[in-house]
Design a protein around this motif. Structure first.
Motif, PDB file in Angstrom:
ATOM      1  N   GLN A  85       9.065   8.761   1.810  1.00  0.00           N
ATOM      2  CA  GLN A  85       8.685   7.356   1.898  1.00  0.00           C
ATOM      3  C   GLN A  85       8.957   6.792   3.300  1.00  0.00           C
ATOM      4  OE1 GLN A  85      11.192   5.036  -0.910  1.00  0.00           O
ATOM      5  NE2 GLN A  85      12.235   6.961  -1.321  1.00  0.00           N
ATOM      6  N   PHE A  86       8.530   7.569   4.298  1.00  0.00           N
ATOM      7  CA  PHE A  86       8.719   7.174   5.689  1.00  0.00           C
ATOM      8  C   PHE A  86       7.498   7.582   6.503  1.00  0.00           C
ATOM      9  CE2 PHE A  86      12.824   8.653   4.008  1.00  0.00           C
ATOM     10  CZ  PHE A  86      13.570   7.482   4.085  1.00  0.00           C
ATOM     11  N   THR A  87       7.241   6.859   7.585  1.00  0.00           N
ATOM     12  CA  THR A  87       6.366   7.358   8.626  1.00  0.00           C
ATOM     13  C   THR A  87       6.989   6.994   9.969  1.00  0.00           C
ATOM     14  OG1 THR A  87       4.069   7.541   9.357  1.00  0.00           O
ATOM     15  CG2 THR A  87       4.848   5.330   8.870  1.00  0.00           C
ATOM     16  N   VAL A  88       6.658   7.756  10.999  1.00  0.00           N
ATOM     17  CA  VAL A  88       7.214   7.531  12.334  1.00  0.00           C
ATOM     18  C   VAL A  88       6.051   7.398  13.313  1.00  0.00           C
ATOM     19  CG1 VAL A  88       8.684   8.414  14.171  1.00  0.00           C
ATOM     20  CG2 VAL A  88       9.293   8.832  11.779  1.00  0.00           C
ATOM     21  N   LEU A 140       8.316   2.467  -0.067  1.00  0.00           N
ATOM     22  CA  LEU A 140       7.449   3.132  -1.030  1.00  0.00           C
ATOM     23  C   LEU A 140       5.976   3.057  -0.657  1.00  0.00           C
ATOM     24  CD1 LEU A 140       9.144   2.110  -4.398  1.00  0.00           C
ATOM     25  CD2 LEU A 140       9.072   4.390  -3.372  1.00  0.00           C
ATOM     26  N   ALA A 141       5.589   2.106   0.183  1.00  0.00           N
ATOM     27  CA  ALA A 141       4.197   2.019   0.625  1.00  0.00           C
ATOM     28  C   ALA A 141       3.759   3.296   1.335  1.00  0.00           C
ATOM     29  CB  ALA A 141       4.008   0.829   1.556  1.00  0.00           C
ATOM     30  N   PHE A 142       4.718   4.063   1.883  1.00  0.00           N
ATOM     31  CA  PHE A 142       4.392   5.263   2.643  1.00  0.00           C
ATOM     32  C   PHE A 142       4.534   6.544   1.816  1.00  0.00           C
ATOM     33  CE2 PHE A 142       5.959   2.171   5.871  1.00  0.00           C
ATOM     34  CZ  PHE A 142       4.752   1.987   6.523  1.00  0.00           C
ATOM     35  N   LEU A 143       4.955   6.443   0.582  1.00  0.00           N
ATOM     36  CA  LEU A 143       5.117   7.628  -0.258  1.00  0.00           C
ATOM     37  C   LEU A 143       3.757   8.097  -0.763  1.00  0.00           C
ATOM     38  CD1 LEU A 143       7.100   9.557  -1.757  1.00  0.00           C
ATOM     39  CD2 LEU A 143       6.973   7.954  -3.683  1.00  0.00           C
ATOM     40  N   PRO A 144       3.343   9.334  -0.473  1.00  0.00           N
ATOM     41  CA  PRO A 144       2.065   9.808  -0.993  1.00  0.00           C
ATOM     42  C   PRO A 144       2.003   9.722  -2.516  1.00  0.00           C
ATOM     43  CG  PRO A 144       2.839  11.264   0.734  1.00  0.00           C
ATOM     44  CD  PRO A 144       3.967  10.314   0.437  1.00  0.00           C
ATOM     45  N   ILE A 145       0.840   9.380  -3.015  1.00  0.00           N
ATOM     46  CA  ILE A 145       0.647   9.356  -4.458  1.00  0.00           C
ATOM     47  C   ILE A 145       0.512  10.768  -5.002  1.00  0.00           C
ATOM     48  CG2 ILE A 145      -1.879   9.140  -4.370  1.00  0.00           C
ATOM     49  CD1 ILE A 145      -1.664   7.178  -6.729  1.00  0.00           C
ATOM     50  N   ALA A 146       0.051  11.689  -4.148  1.00  0.00           N
ATOM     51  CA  ALA A 146      -0.112  13.085  -4.546  1.00  0.00           C
ATOM     52  C   ALA A 146       0.156  13.989  -3.350  1.00  0.00           C
ATOM     53  CB  ALA A 146      -1.519  13.338  -5.081  1.00  0.00           C
ATOM     54  N   ASN A 187      11.653  -3.055   4.626  1.00  0.00           N
ATOM     55  CA  ASN A 187      11.350  -2.103   3.560  1.00  0.00           C
ATOM     56  C   ASN A 187       9.959  -2.423   3.019  1.00  0.00           C
ATOM     57  OD1 ASN A 187      11.776  -0.068   1.585  1.00  0.00           O
ATOM     58  ND2 ASN A 187      12.282  -1.649   0.099  1.00  0.00           N
ATOM     59  N   ASN A 188       9.030  -1.502   3.210  1.00  0.00           N
ATOM     60  CA  ASN A 188       7.628  -1.756   2.898  1.00  0.00           C
ATOM     61  C   ASN A 188       7.274  -1.235   1.507  1.00  0.00           C
ATOM     62  OD1 ASN A 188       6.613  -2.661   5.738  1.00  0.00           O
ATOM     63  ND2 ASN A 188       7.802  -0.801   6.108  1.00  0.00           N
ATOM     64  N   GLY A 218      -2.530  -6.005  10.451  1.00  0.00           N
ATOM     65  CA  GLY A 218      -1.366  -6.237  11.300  1.00  0.00           C
ATOM     66  C   GLY A 218      -1.130  -5.082  12.262  1.00  0.00           C
ATOM     67  N   GLN A 219       0.095  -5.000  12.788  1.00  0.00           N
ATOM     68  CA  GLN A 219       0.492  -3.968  13.745  1.00  0.00           C
ATOM     69  C   GLN A 219       1.635  -3.152  13.153  1.00  0.00           C
ATOM     70  OE1 GLN A 219      -1.182  -3.553  16.662  1.00  0.00           O
ATOM     71  NE2 GLN A 219      -2.515  -5.246  16.023  1.00  0.00           N
ATOM     72  N   MET A 220       1.742  -1.893  13.561  1.00  0.00           N
ATOM     73  CA  MET A 220       2.791  -1.053  12.983  1.00  0.00           C
ATOM     74  C   MET A 220       4.184  -1.578  13.274  1.00  0.00           C
ATOM     75  SD  MET A 220       1.768   1.159  10.898  1.00  0.00           S
ATOM     76  CE  MET A 220       3.342   1.951  10.614  1.00  0.00           C
ATOM     77  N   ARG A 221       4.369  -2.273  14.384  1.00  0.00           N
ATOM     78  CA  ARG A 221       5.701  -2.806  14.659  1.00  0.00           C
ATOM     79  C   ARG A 221       6.113  -3.840  13.606  1.00  0.00           C
ATOM     80  NH1 ARG A 221       2.432  -4.995  18.757  1.00  0.00           N
ATOM     81  NH2 ARG A 221       2.923  -3.160  20.029  1.00  0.00           N
ATOM     82  N   ASP A 222       5.119  -4.385  12.886  1.00  0.00           N
ATOM     83  CA  ASP A 222       5.444  -5.310  11.795  1.00  0.00           C
ATOM     84  C   ASP A 222       6.131  -4.604  10.631  1.00  0.00           C
ATOM     85  OD1 ASP A 222       4.028  -7.239  13.249  1.00  0.00           O
ATOM     86  OD2 ASP A 222       2.148  -6.846  12.172  1.00  0.00           O
ATOM     87  N   TYR A 223       6.006  -3.270  10.585  1.00  0.00           N
ATOM     88  CA  TYR A 223       6.468  -2.512   9.416  1.00  0.00           C
ATOM     89  C   TYR A 223       7.680  -1.625   9.706  1.00  0.00           C
ATOM     90  CZ  TYR A 223       1.798  -3.911   7.884  1.00  0.00           C
ATOM     91  OH  TYR A 223       0.673  -4.649   7.563  1.00  0.00           O
ATOM     92  N   LYS A 224       8.265  -1.743  10.905  1.00  0.00           N
ATOM     93  CA  LYS A 224       9.363  -0.843  11.254  1.00  0.00           C
ATOM     94  C   LYS A 224      10.671  -1.284  10.608  1.00  0.00           C
ATOM     95  CE  LYS A 224      10.935  -2.950  15.627  1.00  0.00           C
ATOM     96  NZ  LYS A 224      11.178  -2.699  17.070  1.00  0.00           N
ATOM     97  N   ALA A 225      11.609  -0.335  10.518  1.00  0.00           N
ATOM     98  CA  ALA A 225      12.936  -0.626   9.993  1.00  0.00           C
ATOM     99  C   ALA A 225      13.573  -1.747  10.824  1.00  0.00           C
ATOM    100  CB  ALA A 225      13.809   0.629  10.055  1.00  0.00           C
TER     101      ALA A 225
END
Length: 386
Positions: free
Chosen positions: A147-150, A165-171, A124-125, A114-121
């Motif tokens: 748990q964010f990206t810009v 939470l999809a954007f939260l690093p696992i480590a 909640n991803n 998909g496109q990043m605009r599909d995931y914007k606020a």
């Protein structure tokens, strides 16, 4: 009401921690990471060393060094292709906020497309996404724990906040030694960014006791050592403390929220290509002065943590001291106004209505102690120009 708290599963913190990156990735059962970084870290040799460390652990990494400052949707295309070509099972964000934001975006695009605009606020991803391991080289964004990206939409020039939470690093591997070479301007901008995170997390309408405790500790540390790190980049103690404070502030705002400063900052970055930390710093004193009466006791707590007020000062005095201290800090670390930065006055005025609209649309101003109107945001933009 319970507060939802989310942290990276694994954190390695301390000098030399980056040497353990192979062990961290292997321990997660991952084998084919895409190392997302920038040309600067390629030029210093740090990216090559990262690849060698991963290979010596028996891993099969691929390097992607084509990130750009304030990443755009167009800049992600080559990274998505690299993930597919290498059959990556993970992403390592190695650098400042821009490589880490890029890595987080590639994590979700590499799995979902998909496109990043599909995931914007306000979406909640929650995933799925490729696991992200974050290795910061600046002490500011806190992105290694958030748990964010810009990402800026290349078509509309909107700086999109993408949460979940999809954007939260696992480590997260947090090694202050990676920050010692940061120049004074970057040290200042990222340091004020971290302070903004901590104060906005504490005064946010979504504040909670878990985030509060980390925010106050971070505020105190930054108040003590940011000027030291700015003045003398080789001050290892100041660098170490700033790195930890930036991480603490990142955890704080990730589990509460940012507010009006960040809402207004993103459009400045998108339209005028001002670094995120610097655009925050341009806004920070004026927005705090606007907001302070709506949460006087909370801002007073921040002033006491920063060391610019005592328990003997009443809340109104302490809160006013905080505003004065932020103005003084920005002077001390040479934060320019938009005018001094070189932004054209006519172009600034022309874009104020659009920037105000985009700031409100981000949702961050709704977390502010005093929720602004469109007109008030326009007035604040006009005030700070210089």
């Amino acid at each position: 009401m319970a507060s939802p708290i989310a942290l990276p599963r694994i954190m390695r913190i301390g000098g030399g921690a980056v040497a353990e990156i192979g062990e961290v990735v292997t321990g997660l059962g991952l084998t084919r990471p895409l190392v997302v970084t920038d040309s600067f870290l390629v030029g210093t040799g740090a990216a090559e060393q990262m690849i060698k460390t991963l290979e010596s652990a028996g891993l099969s990494p691929r390097l992607f060094a084509d990130t750009v400052p304030d990443p755009t949707t167009d800049s992600l295309d080559a990274g998505v292709a690299a993930i597919a070509e290498h059959d990556c099972d993970s992403v390592i964000g190695f650098g400042g906020g821009s490589p880490m934001d890029t890595a987080k975006a590639l994590g979700i695009l590499g799995r979902q497309g998909g496109q990043m605009r599909d995931y914007k606020a306000p979406r909640n991803n929650v995933g799925p996404a490729l696991p992200v391991i974050a290795v910061p080289t600046t002490a500011g964004s806190g992105s290694e724990t958030t748990q964010f990206t810009v990402i800026t939409d290349s078509a509309s020039n909107e700086k999109m906040l993408c949460p979940g939470l999809a954007f939260l690093p696992i480590a997260a591997v947090i090694d202050y030694e990676l920050t010692v070479s940061m120049p004074p301007r970057l040290t200042a901008d990222t340091g004020v960014d971290a302070l903004t995170h901590a104060i906005e997390a504490y005064v946010s309408k979504k504040a909670n006791p878990f985030a509060d405790s980390l925010a106050l500790v971070a505020i105190g540390t930054i108040g003590r050592v940011l000027r030291r790190a700015y003045t003398d980049g080789s001050d290892a103690e100041a660098r170490e403390q700033m790195m930890l404070a930036a991480t603490q502030a990142g955890i704080a705002f990730s589990n509460s929220s940012v507010a009006l400063v960040h809402g207004m900052s993103r459009p400045i970055g998108a339209h005028f290509h001002v670094a995120h930390g610097l655009s925050n710093a341009m806004l920070f004193p004026a927005v705090t002065a606007f907001s302070v009466r709506a949460a006087e006791s909370r801002y007073a707590d921040c002033a006491r943590a920063l060391g610019v007020a005592t328990t003997g000062d009443d809340d109104a005095t302490a809160a006013d001291n905080l505003v004065d201290a932020l103005r003084e800090l920005c002077r001390d670390v040479a934060v320019p106004t938009p005018k001094a930065y070189g932004i054209d006055n006519a172009r600034w005025d022309e874009l104020i209505p659009l920037m105000a609209e985009q700031a409100l649309a981000s949702g961050s101003p709704n977390n502010n102690p005093l929720v602004p109107t469109d007109a008030e945001i326009r007035d604040l933009y006009a005030q700070i120009y210089g």
